[in-house]
Design an enzyme around this catalytic site. Structure first.
Site, mmCIF file in Angstrom:
data_model
loop_
_atom_site.group_PDB
_atom_site.id
_atom_site.type_symbol
_atom_site.label_atom_id
_atom_site.label_comp_id
_atom_site.label_asym_id
_atom_site.label_seq_id
_atom_site.Cartn_x
_atom_site.Cartn_y
_atom_site.Cartn_z
ATOM 1 N N ILE A 101 -8.743 -0.230 -16.733
ATOM 2 C CA ILE A 101 -8.833 -1.578 -16.204
ATOM 3 C C ILE A 101 -8.839 -1.766 -14.860
ATOM 4 C CG2 ILE A 101 -6.386 -2.340 -16.326
ATOM 5 C CD1 ILE A 101 -9.556 -4.023 -18.367
ATOM 6 N N HIS A 154 -1.704 9.869 -21.276
ATOM 7 C CA HIS A 154 -3.072 9.622 -20.951
ATOM 8 C C HIS A 154 -3.799 10.573 -19.952
ATOM 9 C CE1 HIS A 154 -0.632 6.636 -18.827
ATOM 10 N NE2 HIS A 154 -1.446 6.893 -17.858
HETATM 11 P P1 AMP Z 1 -0.303 5.820 -15.011
HETATM 12 O O1 AMP Z 1 0.627 5.732 -15.969
HETATM 13 O O2 AMP Z 1 0.428 6.064 -13.413
HETATM 14 O O3 AMP Z 1 -1.028 7.225 -15.118
HETATM 15 O O4 AMP Z 1 -1.324 4.866 -14.902
HETATM 16 C C1 AMP Z 1 -1.709 4.227 -16.056
HETATM 17 C C2 AMP Z 1 -3.044 3.638 -15.709
HETATM 18 O O5 AMP Z 1 -3.325 2.747 -17.094
HETATM 19 C C3 AMP Z 1 -3.537 2.801 -14.686
HETATM 20 O O6 AMP Z 1 -4.610 3.193 -14.113
HETATM 21 C C4 AMP Z 1 -3.820 1.723 -15.201
HETATM 22 O O7 AMP Z 1 -4.751 1.128 -14.611
HETATM 23 C C5 AMP Z 1 -4.093 1.809 -16.700
HETATM 24 N N1 AMP Z 1 -4.078 0.602 -17.358
HETATM 25 C C6 AMP Z 1 -2.852 -0.070 -17.867
HETATM 26 N N2 AMP Z 1 -3.159 -1.133 -18.550
HETATM 27 C C7 AMP Z 1 -4.422 -0.891 -19.120
HETATM 28 C C8 AMP Z 1 -5.153 -1.651 -20.052
HETATM 29 N N3 AMP Z 1 -4.901 -2.718 -20.624
HETATM 30 N N4 AMP Z 1 -6.383 -1.234 -20.062
HETATM 31 C C9 AMP Z 1 -7.030 -0.297 -19.613
HETATM 32 N N5 AMP Z 1 -6.243 0.571 -18.633
HETATM 33 C C10 AMP Z 1 -5.011 0.114 -18.257
#
Ligand code: AMP
Length: 130
Positions: free
Chosen positions: A30, A93
């Site tokens: 996002i 992820h």
């Molecule tokens: P990290 O945990 O540091 O690897 O990063 C988490 C990633 O999840 C970040 O790049 C956010 O932009 C992404 N993110 C968080 N919430 C959402 C959501 N609802 N939909 C899509 N991506 C998300």
């Protein structure tokens, strides 16, 4: 409490879905580093990559490869970078990020997208999945 990504898998929170199978789910990040920045997650909710059982780990990598190849085919870029961080969301992820320069890999530079941008990019990637 279920992670935000488990809520996405269940459809309780919307996402720009790219692909899904029995065990894995892919959707657009996002807050993308670059157009096409995609997350691949196991449906099994585990915080840390290295805590996944081996079968799920290998399956996640195979699923991410398939989606990464589709991103490379759909989005003009030098290559797709693969990163696992997880400091923000405690649900494994894999970040798949189209890279043209080092800045795209740093998570310091973000590219704002409209809803229409996300929808168009998701369609382009989906068309290239083999
Ligand atoms: P990290 O945990 O540091 O690897 O990063 C988490 C990633 O999840 C970040 O790049 C956010 O932009 C992404 N993110 C968080 N919430 C959402 C959501 N609802 N939909 C899509 N991506 C998300």
């Amino acid at each position: 409490m279920a992670s935000i990504f488990t809520k996405i898998i269940k459809g309780e929170i919307p996402s720009y879905k790219i692909a899904e199978d029995e065990n894995f789910y892919a959707f657009l990040d996002i807050n993308p580093n670059a157009a096409g920045h995609t997350l691949c997650i196991p449906k099994k909710e585990v915080d840390r990559l290295l805590d996944l059982d081996e079968e799920t780990y290998m399956g996640l990598m195979a699923f991410s490869r398939k989606i990464g190849l589709a991103i490379e085919a759909a989005i003009p870029c030098d290559r797709v970078g693969i990163t696992v961080i997880g400091l923000e969301v405690p649900h494994v992820h894999v970040h798949l990020i189209p890279l043209n320069e080092m800045r795209d890999a740093t998570f310091q530079h973000k590219v704002p997208h409209s809803k229409e941008d996300f929808m168009e990019i998701a369609e382009k990637i989906k068309e290239k999945i083999k």
